[in-house]
Scaffold this active site. Structure first.
Site, mmCIF file in Angstrom:
data_model
loop_
_atom_site.group_PDB
_atom_site.id
_atom_site.type_symbol
_atom_site.label_atom_id
_atom_site.label_comp_id
_atom_site.label_asym_id
_atom_site.label_seq_id
_atom_site.Cartn_x
_atom_site.Cartn_y
_atom_site.Cartn_z
ATOM 1 C CD GLU A 1 -3.314 1.002 1.477
ATOM 2 O OE1 GLU A 1 -4.071 1.971 1.405
ATOM 3 O OE2 GLU A 1 -3.684 -0.140 1.805
ATOM 4 N N GLY B 1 -6.311 4.811 -0.794
ATOM 5 C CA GLY B 1 -6.451 3.406 -1.170
ATOM 6 C C GLY B 1 -7.864 2.938 -0.878
ATOM 7 C CG LEU C 1 -1.329 5.428 -14.188
ATOM 8 C CD1 LEU C 1 -0.041 6.084 -14.654
ATOM 9 C CD2 LEU C 1 -1.415 5.410 -12.673
#
Length: 141
Positions: A63, A84, A110
């Site tokens: 993460e 996240g 993205l």
């Protein structure tokens, strides 16, 4: 190059000071056109009772990698930020105490509002310890 904010190793490592990143001794070691690499020791802070890398700590490393990479790719730096929203991890082999692991993050997607990152964590021999995927929401400022 995918970065909207030009990264530096000094800047990446400085940003983690006084956080879980520095507590676990996660250190960024390489920046590429579309990837970041960091190392983390397998020690008393990162092992489970069997003295192997804790799977939850692998998720913290994953993460960290995806979130940091995501922040470097926001559409409007200084206004937008990343959170996240989902992480998964497949633990493939153990990493014993006294070694270190290396994590490499690369983009899967993205988008303006959603980013997906792939994170591979390897041992010193280059063998995969964990593969993870992190989905991040881009919060527009």
């Amino acid at each position: 190059m995918i970065w909207t904010i030009a990264p530096s190793l000094e800047g990446l490592n400085q940003s983690g000071q006084n956080t879980a990143v520095s507590h676990l001794d996660i250190v960024f070691t390489e920046i590429g056109d579309d990837f970041l690499v960091a190392e983390m020791p397998v020690d008393n802070r990162t092992v489970q009772p069997m003295r192997m890398l804790h799977g939850g700590v692998s998720c913290v490393l994953a993460e960290t990698m995806g979130s940091v990479a995501g922040m470097l790719c926001v559409p409007e730096p200084g206004k937008d930020y990343i959170v996240g929203t989902e992480i998964n991890a497949s633990h493939l082999r153990g990493a014993p105490e006294g070694t270190k692991v290396t994590a490499r993050v690369t983009p899967v997607r993205l988008g303006r509002k959603v980013q997906v990152w792939s994170i591979e964590i390897s041992n010193g021999a280059g063998k995969l310890v964990c593969v993870s995927r992190l989905t991040c929401q881009v919060i527009m400022g």
